[in-house]
Design a protein around this motif. Structure first.
Motif, PDB file in Angstrom:
ATOM      1  N   ILE A   1      30.265  18.786  32.641  1.00  0.00           N
ATOM      2  CA  ILE A   1      30.508  18.466  34.057  1.00  0.00           C
ATOM      3  C   ILE A   1      31.967  18.745  34.408  1.00  0.00           C
ATOM      4  N   ALA A   2      32.872  18.344  33.538  1.00  0.00           N
ATOM      5  CA  ALA A   2      34.303  18.552  33.781  1.00  0.00           C
ATOM      6  C   ALA A   2      34.657  20.038  33.788  1.00  0.00           C
ATOM      7  N   THR A   3      34.068  20.783  32.848  1.00  0.00           N
ATOM      8  CA  THR A   3      34.344  22.219  32.776  1.00  0.00           C
ATOM      9  C   THR A   3      33.855  22.940  34.018  1.00  0.00           C
ATOM     10  N   LEU A   4      32.640  22.612  34.437  1.00  0.00           N
ATOM     11  CA  LEU A   4      32.084  23.275  35.610  1.00  0.00           C
ATOM     12  C   LEU A   4      32.815  22.841  36.881  1.00  0.00           C
ATOM     13  N   HIS A   5      33.384  21.635  36.891  1.00  0.00           N
ATOM     14  CA  HIS A   5      34.130  21.178  38.058  1.00  0.00           C
ATOM     15  C   HIS A   5      35.282  22.126  38.375  1.00  0.00           C
ATOM     16  N   THR A   6      35.935  22.650  37.365  1.00  0.00           N
ATOM     17  CA  THR A   6      37.043  23.584  37.583  1.00  0.00           C
ATOM     18  C   THR A   6      36.569  24.818  38.341  1.00  0.00           C
ATOM     19  N   THR A   7      35.416  25.343  37.927  1.00  0.00           N
ATOM     20  CA  THR A   7      34.848  26.518  38.591  1.00  0.00           C
ATOM     21  C   THR A   7      34.441  26.197  40.020  1.00  0.00           C
ATOM     22  N   LEU A   8      33.797  25.062  40.204  1.00  0.00           N
ATOM     23  CA  LEU A   8      33.339  24.672  41.539  1.00  0.00           C
ATOM     24  C   LEU A   8      34.510  24.421  42.481  1.00  0.00           C
ATOM     25  N   ALA A   9      35.559  23.812  41.960  1.00  0.00           N
ATOM     26  CA  ALA A   9      36.740  23.557  42.788  1.00  0.00           C
ATOM     27  C   ALA A   9      37.383  24.863  43.244  1.00  0.00           C
ATOM     28  N   ASP A  10      37.356  25.862  42.372  1.00  0.00           N
ATOM     29  CA  ASP A  10      37.915  27.165  42.733  1.00  0.00           C
ATOM     30  C   ASP A  10      37.064  27.833  43.818  1.00  0.00           C
ATOM     31  N   LEU A  11      35.747  27.746  43.684  1.00  0.00           N
ATOM     32  CA  LEU A  11      34.860  28.292  44.708  1.00  0.00           C
ATOM     33  C   LEU A  11      35.086  27.588  46.048  1.00  0.00           C
ATOM     34  N   HIS A  12      35.237  26.282  45.997  1.00  0.00           N
ATOM     35  CA  HIS A  12      35.504  25.487  47.199  1.00  0.00           C
ATOM     36  C   HIS A  12      36.805  25.934  47.850  1.00  0.00           C
ATOM     37  N   ARG A  13      37.825  26.139  47.040  1.00  0.00           N
ATOM     38  CA  ARG A  13      39.132  26.582  47.545  1.00  0.00           C
ATOM     39  C   ARG A  13      39.033  27.945  48.201  1.00  0.00           C
ATOM     40  N   ARG A  14      38.173  28.812  47.688  1.00  0.00           N
ATOM     41  CA  ARG A  14      38.016  30.171  48.214  1.00  0.00           C
ATOM     42  C   ARG A  14      37.123  30.223  49.455  1.00  0.00           C
ATOM     43  N   GLY A  15      36.606  29.071  49.871  1.00  0.00           N
ATOM     44  CA  GLY A  15      35.861  29.019  51.119  1.00  0.00           C
ATOM     45  C   GLY A  15      34.352  28.993  50.982  1.00  0.00           C
ATOM     46  N   PHE A  16      33.837  28.946  49.752  1.00  0.00           N
ATOM     47  CA  PHE A  16      32.390  28.878  49.569  1.00  0.00           C
ATOM     48  C   PHE A  16      31.910  27.447  49.796  1.00  0.00           C
ATOM     49  N   LYS A  17      30.774  27.321  50.453  1.00  0.00           N
ATOM     50  CA  LYS A  17      30.159  26.014  50.651  1.00  0.00           C
ATOM     51  C   LYS A  17      29.225  25.720  49.477  1.00  0.00           C
ATOM     52  N   LEU A  18      29.237  24.472  49.023  1.00  0.00           N
ATOM     53  CA  LEU A  18      28.456  24.084  47.852  1.00  0.00           C
ATOM     54  C   LEU A  18      27.405  23.050  48.245  1.00  0.00           C
ATOM     55  N   ALA A  19      26.226  23.193  47.649  1.00  0.00           N
ATOM     56  CA  ALA A  19      25.142  22.239  47.866  1.00  0.00           C
ATOM     57  C   ALA A  19      24.687  21.691  46.519  1.00  0.00           C
ATOM     58  N   PHE A  20      24.453  20.383  46.468  1.00  0.00           N
ATOM     59  CA  PHE A  20      23.970  19.723  45.251  1.00  0.00           C
ATOM     60  C   PHE A  20      22.725  18.920  45.604  1.00  0.00           C
ATOM     61  N   ASN A  21      21.977  18.527  44.579  1.00  0.00           N
ATOM     62  CA  ASN A  21      20.887  17.603  44.880  1.00  0.00           C
ATOM     63  C   ASN A  21      21.409  16.172  44.808  1.00  0.00           C
ATOM     64  N   HIS A  22      20.523  15.198  45.033  1.00  0.00           N
ATOM     65  CA  HIS A  22      20.950  13.801  45.159  1.00  0.00           C
ATOM     66  C   HIS A  22      21.633  13.256  43.910  1.00  0.00           C
TER      67      HIS A  22
END
Length: 410
Positions: free
Chosen positions: A104-125
């Motif tokens: 989870i921590a490792t993937l958070h780094t990737t997701l945070a970078d995508l978020h910074r670059r302007g991509f919108k992220l969707a997760f389930n509940h």
């Protein structure tokens, strides 16, 4: 030239509408419905992304809508998403298997970078669970499955989603009127499911150009070659040019203008993104493909038409003549009916009319080119007279086109 349809890997991509509370379609979710094992590795996962953006943009009419596309964790690690417009995509991310803290921590780094670059992220509940606390500020959308989640958990989860994220609540898998009413009572702002819209499926082809040409293009881009050299290479591989035009005109690229020339496409995509795109195509190519013979014929047609138009057409019309010849065998290259193949590209109307109906100046030039190719003396003489060409001029154009194709290694 008689050719047989060639087997191509097929992907089945489904589109399902996502609506707002007024039942206006605001987005589409795209899903891979292929079942073949070989279509589910990382390379095909990336291919699905681009096929989804390009093929379904035309076949399913999603050009103006936001696209929700599920990505595997592995596919998020590459830089291929730089080839898309962040404003057009919502990346759906599944929970980590077993909810392992390190993963989870490792993937958070990737997701945070995508978020910074302007991509919108969707997760389930699941994202509201304490283990995913770091992910919660990154959520633009959170999906609540109205089927899989027990009804008595709907309200607590909706409350947690609103408390722990600033995300838009999407109620999905709505299959009854009661579930729709419940979703609205929960404050869901987006609605998805069979009760709203049944998925529509489209077959897409994975088109792979010649390995050697992709490798050469990759090297040209790395060396920052002149645009003229890159354009020349694109002109000699019908599938390579097809893939680039399809990408640049896709919903995911997000341009407001139609691009119909290779030079324009290269200038718009830029060297950095062109290199990344070429690297992705390179991983999917196969050397020794049986389409090589068809591709060579297509290139010869394109070059011959370009030469025939040289002293009669404007530079822009000469480019259209080349494209008409190059894509005149697109049905055989993709093993699709021509009308379906042409729907995958945005081409000028005269080019489409020439290929499909043989009409207009380009259509008659294409017919003449085919007559020369097939040694059809009757059609050759009739078309030469109709277009005002003498046989020597036509034969020289045909010979020059064959020599040109041979000189570039086809």
């Amino acid at each position: 030239m008689s050719t047989l349809p060639l087997a191509r890997p097929i992907q089945l991509i489904a589109r399902q509408a996502i609506v707002d509370t007024q039942h206006t379609v605001v987005a589409y979710a795209l899903y891979d419905r292929s079942t073949a094992h070989h279509l589910h590795d990382t390379g095909s996962d990336i291919a699905m992304l681009f096929n989804a953006m390009a093929d379904t943009s035309n076949a399913l009419g999603v050009q103006s809508k936001t696209l929700f596309i599920n990505r595997t964790h592995q596919s998020l690690l590459g830089d291929h998403l730089d080839l898309t417009n962040p404003g057009k995509l919502v990346i759906e991310v599944d929970p980590v298997p077993g909810h392992a803290p390190e993963a989870i921590a490792t993937l958070h780094t990737t997701l945070a970078d995508l978020h910074r670059r302007g991509f919108k992220l969707a997760f389930n509940h699941t994202v509201v669970a304490p283990a995913y606390k770091e992910w919660q500020p990154l959520a633009h959308y959170v999906k609540l499955d109205m089927q899989a989640v027990p009804a008595d958990m709907h309200k607590p989860l909706a409350t947690a989603i609103k408390a722990r994220t600033s995300a838009v609540l999407v109620a999905e898998k709505i299959e009854t009127a009661d579930q729709l009413a419940s979703a609205l009572a929960l404050g869901a702002q987006r609605l998805q499911g069979y009760w709203i819209d049944r998925p529509e499926v489209v077959k897409t082809k994975i088109a792979t150009p010649a390995h050697t040409n992709v490798l050469q293009l990759f090297n040209l881009v790395r060396e920052q070659a002149e645009i003229e050299d890159i354009e020349a290479l694109l002109k000699r591989d019908a599938l390579l040019g097809f893939n680039l035009l399809r990408l640049i005109n896709s919903a995911g690229f997000g341009l407001s203008q139609e691009v119909t020339s290779f030079r324009h496409a290269v200038m718009l995509i830029g060297m950095q993104r062109l290199q990344r795109w070429t690297a992705l195509i390179l991983t999917a190519t196969r050397s020794g493909d049986a389409t090589a013979i068809i591709g060579t014929t297509a290139v010869v047609r394109g070059r011959m038409m370009e030469l025939l138009g040289k002293d009669r057409l404007t530079p822009e019309e000469c480019e259209s003549a080349f494209v008409a010849g190059l894509f005149s065998l697109l049905d055989d290259l993709l093993a699709l009916p021509m009308d379906e193949a042409l729907q995958l590209l945005t081409l000028p109307a005269p080019v489409v009319d020439a290929i499909q109906h043989g009409t207009g100046t380009l259509g008659r030039m294409l017919a003449l080119t085919k007559a020369a190719e097939n040694y059809d003396d009757v059609s050759f003489a009739s078309l030469a007279t109709e277009l005002g060409y003498d046989s020597h001029h036509i034969n020289m154009a045909h010979m020059d086109a064959l020599v040109w194709a041979d000189s570039i290694g086809l």
